[in-house]
Design a protein around this motif. Structure first.
Motif, PDB file in Angstrom:
ATOM      1  N   PHE A  64       0.892  -1.188  -0.042  1.00 32.31           N
ATOM      2  CA  PHE A  64      -0.149  -0.112  -0.035  1.00 32.31           C
ATOM      3  C   PHE A  64       0.887   1.129   0.035  1.00 32.31           C
ATOM      4  CE2 PHE A  64       0.451  -1.212   4.407  1.00 32.31           C
ATOM      5  CZ  PHE A  64       0.814   0.202   5.258  1.00 32.31           C
ATOM      6  N   TRP A  65       0.400   2.374  -0.396  1.00 32.69           N
ATOM      7  CA  TRP A  65       1.202   3.470  -0.824  1.00 32.69           C
ATOM      8  C   TRP A  65       0.768   4.765  -0.199  1.00 32.69           C
ATOM      9  CZ3 TRP A  65       5.785   2.374  -3.339  1.00 32.69           C
ATOM     10  CH2 TRP A  65       5.741   1.165  -3.949  1.00 32.69           C
ATOM     11  N   ALA A  66       1.625   5.437   0.459  1.00 34.67           N
ATOM     12  CA  ALA A  66       1.284   6.847   0.940  1.00 34.67           C
ATOM     13  C   ALA A  66       2.505   7.722   0.272  1.00 34.67           C
ATOM     14  CB  ALA A  66       1.477   6.924   2.550  1.00 34.67           C
ATOM     15  N   VAL A  67       2.213   8.082  -0.732  1.00 28.57           N
ATOM     16  CA  VAL A  67       3.038   8.842  -1.616  1.00 28.57           C
ATOM     17  C   VAL A  67       2.765  10.363  -1.638  1.00 28.57           C
ATOM     18  CG1 VAL A  67       4.306   9.297  -3.793  1.00 28.57           C
ATOM     19  CG2 VAL A  67       3.826   6.874  -3.012  1.00 28.57           C
ATOM     20  N   HIS A  68       3.776  11.236  -1.386  1.00 29.36           N
ATOM     21  CA  HIS A  68       3.493  12.524  -1.415  1.00 29.36           C
ATOM     22  C   HIS A  68       3.053  13.144  -2.762  1.00 29.36           C
ATOM     23  CE1 HIS A  68       3.749  17.136  -1.277  1.00 29.36           C
ATOM     24  NE2 HIS A  68       4.754  16.874  -2.082  1.00 29.36           N
ATOM     25  N   PRO A  69       1.767  13.786  -3.071  1.00 28.55           N
ATOM     26  CA  PRO A  69       1.274  14.086  -4.274  1.00 28.55           C
ATOM     27  C   PRO A  69       1.681  15.248  -4.427  1.00 28.55           C
ATOM     28  CG  PRO A  69      -0.590  14.335  -2.671  1.00 28.55           C
ATOM     29  CD  PRO A  69       0.913  13.746  -1.821  1.00 28.55           C
ATOM     30  N   GLY A  70       2.962  15.492  -5.073  1.00 29.22           N
ATOM     31  CA  GLY A  70       3.622  16.892  -5.377  1.00 29.22           C
ATOM     32  C   GLY A  70       2.798  17.394  -6.706  1.00 29.22           C
ATOM     33  N   GLY A  71       2.420  16.689  -7.421  1.00 26.07           N
ATOM     34  CA  GLY A  71       1.782  16.814  -8.577  1.00 26.07           C
ATOM     35  C   GLY A  71       1.193  15.735  -9.476  1.00 26.07           C
ATOM     36  N   ARG A  72       0.146  15.735 -10.096  1.00 27.72           N
ATOM     37  CA  ARG A  72      -0.595  14.653 -10.770  1.00 27.72           C
ATOM     38  C   ARG A  72       0.481  13.779 -11.698  1.00 27.72           C
ATOM     39  NH1 ARG A  72      -2.036  16.267 -15.578  1.00 27.72           N
ATOM     40  NH2 ARG A  72      -0.530  14.519 -16.067  1.00 27.72           N
ATOM     41  N   ARG A  73       1.599  14.582 -12.413  1.00 25.25           N
ATOM     42  CA  ARG A  73       2.547  13.934 -12.988  1.00 25.25           C
ATOM     43  C   ARG A  73       3.349  13.066 -12.419  1.00 25.25           C
ATOM     44  NH1 ARG A  73       4.243  13.465 -18.336  1.00 25.25           N
ATOM     45  NH2 ARG A  73       6.611  13.835 -18.277  1.00 25.25           N
ATOM     46  N   ILE A  74       3.670  13.614 -11.286  1.00 26.07           N
ATOM     47  CA  ILE A  74       4.568  12.900 -10.462  1.00 26.07           C
ATOM     48  C   ILE A  74       3.969  11.331  -9.871  1.00 26.07           C
ATOM     49  CG2 ILE A  74       5.574  12.770  -7.886  1.00 26.07           C
ATOM     50  CD1 ILE A  74       6.027  15.647  -8.236  1.00 26.07           C
TER      51      ILE A  74
ATOM     52  N   MET B 199      -2.160   4.521  -6.066  1.00 30.79           N
ATOM     53  CA  MET B 199      -1.831   5.711  -5.325  1.00 30.79           C
ATOM     54  C   MET B 199      -3.310   6.413  -5.301  1.00 30.79           C
ATOM     55  SD  MET B 199       1.722   6.472  -5.824  1.00 30.79           S
ATOM     56  CE  MET B 199       2.756   5.224  -6.153  1.00 30.79           C
ATOM     57  N   ALA B 200      -4.235   5.819  -5.007  1.00 29.91           N
ATOM     58  CA  ALA B 200      -5.869   6.176  -4.845  1.00 29.91           C
ATOM     59  C   ALA B 200      -5.664   7.184  -3.831  1.00 29.91           C
ATOM     60  CB  ALA B 200      -6.746   5.162  -4.867  1.00 29.91           C
TER      61      ALA B 200
ATOM     62  N   GLY C  20       4.747  20.015   2.911  1.00 29.10           N
ATOM     63  CA  GLY C  20       5.348  18.753   4.024  1.00 29.10           C
ATOM     64  C   GLY C  20       4.271  18.070   4.747  1.00 29.10           C
ATOM     65  N   THR C  21       3.103  18.753   4.796  1.00 30.38           N
ATOM     66  CA  THR C  21       1.909  18.201   5.520  1.00 30.38           C
ATOM     67  C   THR C  21       1.136  17.253   4.728  1.00 30.38           C
ATOM     68  OG1 THR C  21       0.254  18.939   7.333  1.00 30.38           O
ATOM     69  CG2 THR C  21       0.260  19.897   5.037  1.00 30.38           C
ATOM     70  N   THR C  22       1.380  17.264   3.680  1.00 30.49           N
ATOM     71  CA  THR C  22       0.187  16.403   2.623  1.00 30.49           C
ATOM     72  C   THR C  22       0.337  14.988   2.939  1.00 30.49           C
ATOM     73  OG1 THR C  22       1.103  17.914   1.061  1.00 30.49           O
ATOM     74  CG2 THR C  22      -0.324  16.203   0.281  1.00 30.49           C
ATOM     75  N   VAL C  23       1.639  14.517   3.234  1.00 30.51           N
ATOM     76  CA  VAL C  23       1.840  12.939   3.446  1.00 30.51           C
ATOM     77  C   VAL C  23       1.044  12.455   4.435  1.00 30.51           C
ATOM     78  CG1 VAL C  23       3.875  12.739   4.658  1.00 30.51           C
ATOM     79  CG2 VAL C  23       3.593  11.325   2.906  1.00 30.51           C
ATOM     80  N   ILE C  24       0.854  13.244   5.359  1.00 30.38           N
ATOM     81  CA  ILE C  24       0.111  13.098   6.650  1.00 30.38           C
ATOM     82  C   ILE C  24      -1.505  12.994   6.513  1.00 30.38           C
ATOM     83  CG2 ILE C  24      -0.476  13.815   9.082  1.00 30.38           C
ATOM     84  CD1 ILE C  24       1.905  14.912   9.388  1.00 30.38           C
TER      85      ILE C  24
ATOM     86  N   GLY D  46      -6.125  -8.172   3.506  1.00 32.15           N
ATOM     87  CA  GLY D  46      -4.929  -8.717   2.674  1.00 32.15           C
ATOM     88  C   GLY D  46      -3.607  -7.455   2.822  1.00 32.15           C
ATOM     89  N   ALA D  47      -3.941  -6.303   3.430  1.00 27.71           N
ATOM     90  CA  ALA D  47      -2.936  -5.521   3.341  1.00 27.71           C
ATOM     91  C   ALA D  47      -1.729  -5.633   4.544  1.00 27.71           C
ATOM     92  CB  ALA D  47      -3.578  -3.984   3.858  1.00 27.71           C
ATOM     93  N   ASP D  48      -0.530  -5.720   4.173  1.00 29.05           N
ATOM     94  CA  ASP D  48       0.361  -5.884   5.142  1.00 29.05           C
ATOM     95  C   ASP D  48       1.431  -4.814   5.039  1.00 29.05           C
ATOM     96  OD1 ASP D  48       1.921  -6.991   7.271  1.00 29.05           O
ATOM     97  OD2 ASP D  48       2.601  -8.940   5.795  1.00 29.05           O
ATOM     98  N   TRP D  49       2.452  -4.783   4.082  1.00 26.36           N
ATOM     99  CA  TRP D  49       3.410  -3.781   3.837  1.00 26.36           C
ATOM    100  C   TRP D  49       3.148  -2.559   3.130  1.00 26.36           C
ATOM    101  CZ3 TRP D  49       7.808  -4.000   6.723  1.00 26.36           C
ATOM    102  CH2 TRP D  49       8.266  -4.992   7.392  1.00 26.36           C
ATOM    103  N   GLY D  50       3.701  -1.412   3.404  1.00 33.91           N
ATOM    104  CA  GLY D  50       3.522  -0.391   2.554  1.00 33.91           C
ATOM    105  C   GLY D  50       4.416   0.369   2.936  1.00 33.91           C
ATOM    106  N   ALA D  51       4.615   1.543   1.712  1.00 37.18           N
ATOM    107  CA  ALA D  51       5.725   2.520   1.636  1.00 37.18           C
ATOM    108  C   ALA D  51       5.248   4.057   1.987  1.00 37.18           C
ATOM    109  CB  ALA D  51       6.784   2.304   0.489  1.00 37.18           C
ATOM    110  N   LEU D  52       5.740   4.722   2.786  1.00 43.36           N
ATOM    111  CA  LEU D  52       5.429   5.997   2.928  1.00 43.36           C
ATOM    112  C   LEU D  52       6.650   6.919   1.994  1.00 43.36           C
ATOM    113  CD1 LEU D  52       4.021   8.311   5.635  1.00 43.36           C
ATOM    114  CD2 LEU D  52       6.203   9.089   4.556  1.00 43.36           C
ATOM    115  N   MET D  53       6.284   7.629   1.053  1.00 37.78           N
ATOM    116  CA  MET D  53       7.346   8.413   0.586  1.00 37.78           C
ATOM    117  C   MET D  53       7.210  10.241   0.204  1.00 37.78           C
ATOM    118  SD  MET D  53       8.745   5.450  -2.295  1.00 37.78           S
ATOM    119  CE  MET D  53      10.293   6.026  -1.939  1.00 37.78           C
ATOM    120  N   ALA D  54       8.196  10.762   0.578  1.00 36.23           N
ATOM    121  CA  ALA D  54       8.057  12.210   0.535  1.00 36.23           C
ATOM    122  C   ALA D  54       9.096  12.791  -0.169  1.00 36.23           C
ATOM    123  CB  ALA D  54       7.838  12.858   1.881  1.00 36.23           C
TER     124      ALA D  54
END
Ligand SMILES: CC(C)(COP(=O)(O)OP(=O)(O)OC[C@H]1O[C@@H](n2cnc3c(N)ncnc32)[C@H](O)[C@@H]1OP(=O)(O)O)[C@@H](O)C(=O)NCCC(=O)NCCSC(=O)CC(=O)O
Length: 406
Positions: free
Chosen positions: A316-326, A341-342, A356-360, A377-385
């Motif tokens: 599962f993904w917690a990615v900083h949405p810096g912009g749609r294209r990213i 990345m829903a 900086g606050t977006t990823v929270i 089914g969810a187990d591991w995920g990655a937070l990226m900023a």
């Protein structure tokens, strides 16, 4: 100093001599740092993205630049953003017409405003996190406050601590100008504090306001137009601690590993600097490609370090949405399907890029989704900023027992 009588000195001495290694071991927590609660807040003014160009050119009195207005409209249309919240509104701009012109001196007035409203916004988000956590605010042992609006001492951390009624011995740290990786950095630091101080409960509060960097458009300065299309104001707060107290605390996400990487040859790609007319910033055209080209290495190194063989599609993904294209390019680079990345896309749609606050907010949205479907089914995920440097923060997460079987 008066001499201590021999009997009193003997009474104060430790019963047995212990080594500093033993003292150190006793200070360390047993379990991993864990996210125990999350809260978010935004200012009242909400601007729909399809009205933003009209709002911006009106309040900055820039209607004589129709080509730039059309460019802003084009970018807004492609941004994946539907609305944003901000402190800047008609009243602020009427009171401070100098904010519209970055060549005029306005930093003092901006700092005067943000040094009050930004900690207040952080207090609103933090109060929600503390209420959800279920323990008194005085049980918070450490506070980490991250913002790019903090250019004053004593800083917003002190005001925030007093607004929340934290104890006078709370250990405060300010992170400043980390831009969009501030949330990732603050959470990494919280992990270190929680795991190295048995019983510590760390409040992470990130708060950003574009007021510090809001000024009118200028021919030849596309950074201003892109920034005006993307950024919004918000605050996110997280309580982090190890060894959750059974009946009270609810483990949401365990933080298994954290790392930071600097992208080679990227120093000028994203920059920020406080100047007399507000915070100047630059967002290079190749940022999405640069991030997409680096992300897999960062993930492989992080999972490699803990010996977990992860398949990107299963995370599962917690990615900083810096912009749609990213988000588009990262999904492509990792071979993910369009829904991966829903949570990031939803936060981008509803709030824009709140630095900086977006990823929270993204973590909160993921939590909301897990609560809704029982985290099946969810187990591991990655937070990226990501942010200036160019810096990539990676935190490997595991779904906590508080999210299973809801
Ligand atoms: C802006 C976009 C939504 C536009 O969508 P598309 O790329 O699909 O559309 P497009 O190619 O037609 O581009 C539309 C218009 O945007 C312009 N454009 C695109 N990127 C630009 C940039 N970095 N600076 C200035 N202008 C830019 C294009 O030239 C074009 O202008 P014209 O229409 O005139 O031809 C997207 O490019 C995007 O998401 N870019 C990522 C933005 C980014 O780097 N964010 C990171 C922020 S920094 C951050 O998050 C960290 C931090 O602050 O610390």
């Amino acid at each position: 100093m008066a001499p201590v009588p021999a009997t009193a000195a003997a009474a104060a001495a430790p019963a047995a001599v212990v080594s500093t290694h033993e003292i150190r071991r006793a200070q360390r927590a047993d379990g991993p740092a864990t996210v125990l609660a999350i809260g978010t807040a935004n200012p009242e003014t909400c601007v729909p993205q399809d009205e933003y160009a009209d709002f911006y050119f009106r309040v900055t009195k820039s209607e004589h630049l129709p080509e730039l207005k059309n460019k802003l409209r084009r970018i807004c249309n492609k941004s994946g953003i539907e609305k944003r919240f901000m402190f800047v509104n008609d009243d602020v701009m009427e009171a401070h017409p100098e904010f519209a012109d970055r060549h005029l001196t306005s930093l003092d007035a901006r700092v005067e405003i943000v040094s009050k409203v930004v900690p207040e916004l952080a207090a609103a988000a933090s109060a929600k996190a503390i209420a959800e956590w279920g323990r008194p605010a005085t049980d918070i042992t450490h506070l980490i406050f991250s913002t790019y609006s903090g250019v004053k001492a004593p800083g917003g951390d002190r005001l925030l601590a007093s607004l929340l009624g934290l104890r006078p011995t709370v250990s405060r740290t300010v992170l400043s100008l980390h831009g969009c990786y501030g949330g990732g950095r603050a959470l990494q630091l919280a992990k270190e504090l929680a795991e190295n101080n048995r019983g510590a409960r760390v409040l992470v509060a990130c708060a950003e306001s574009t007021l510090i960097a809001f000024y009118g458009p200028e021919v030849g300065c596309n950074d201003t137009i892109i920034g005006q299309a993307l950024f919004g104001d918000g605050s996110g707060a997280v309580i982090v601690g190890a060894d959750p107290v059974g009946a009270v605390e609810r483990p949401l996400f365990e933080m298994a590993f954290a790392s930071q990487a600097t992208v080679p040859d990227s120093e000028g790609a994203i920059t920020m600097q406080h100047k007399k007319g507000g915070m100047d910033y630059h967002i290079g055209g190749g940022v999405p490609e640069m991030l997409a080209g680096s992300i897999e290495r960062c993930l492989a190194d992080a999972f490699g370090a803990i010996g977990v063989a992860a398949r990107w599609r299963d995370l599962f993904w917690a990615v900083h949405p810096g912009g749609r294209r990213i988000l588009d390019l990262i999904e492509e680079a990792l071979g993910l399907d369009n829904g991966a990345m829903a949570a990031s896309r939803q936060v981008l749609r509803e709030y824009g890029n709140m630095s900086g606050t977006t990823v929270i907010f993204v973590l909160n949205e993921l939590r909301r989704r897990f609560v809704a479907d029982g985290a099946e089914g969810a187990d591991w995920g990655a937070l990226m900023a990501f942010g200036p440097g160019v810096t990539v923060e990676t935190i490997l997460l595991r779904v906590g027992s508080g999210l299973k079987g809801n």
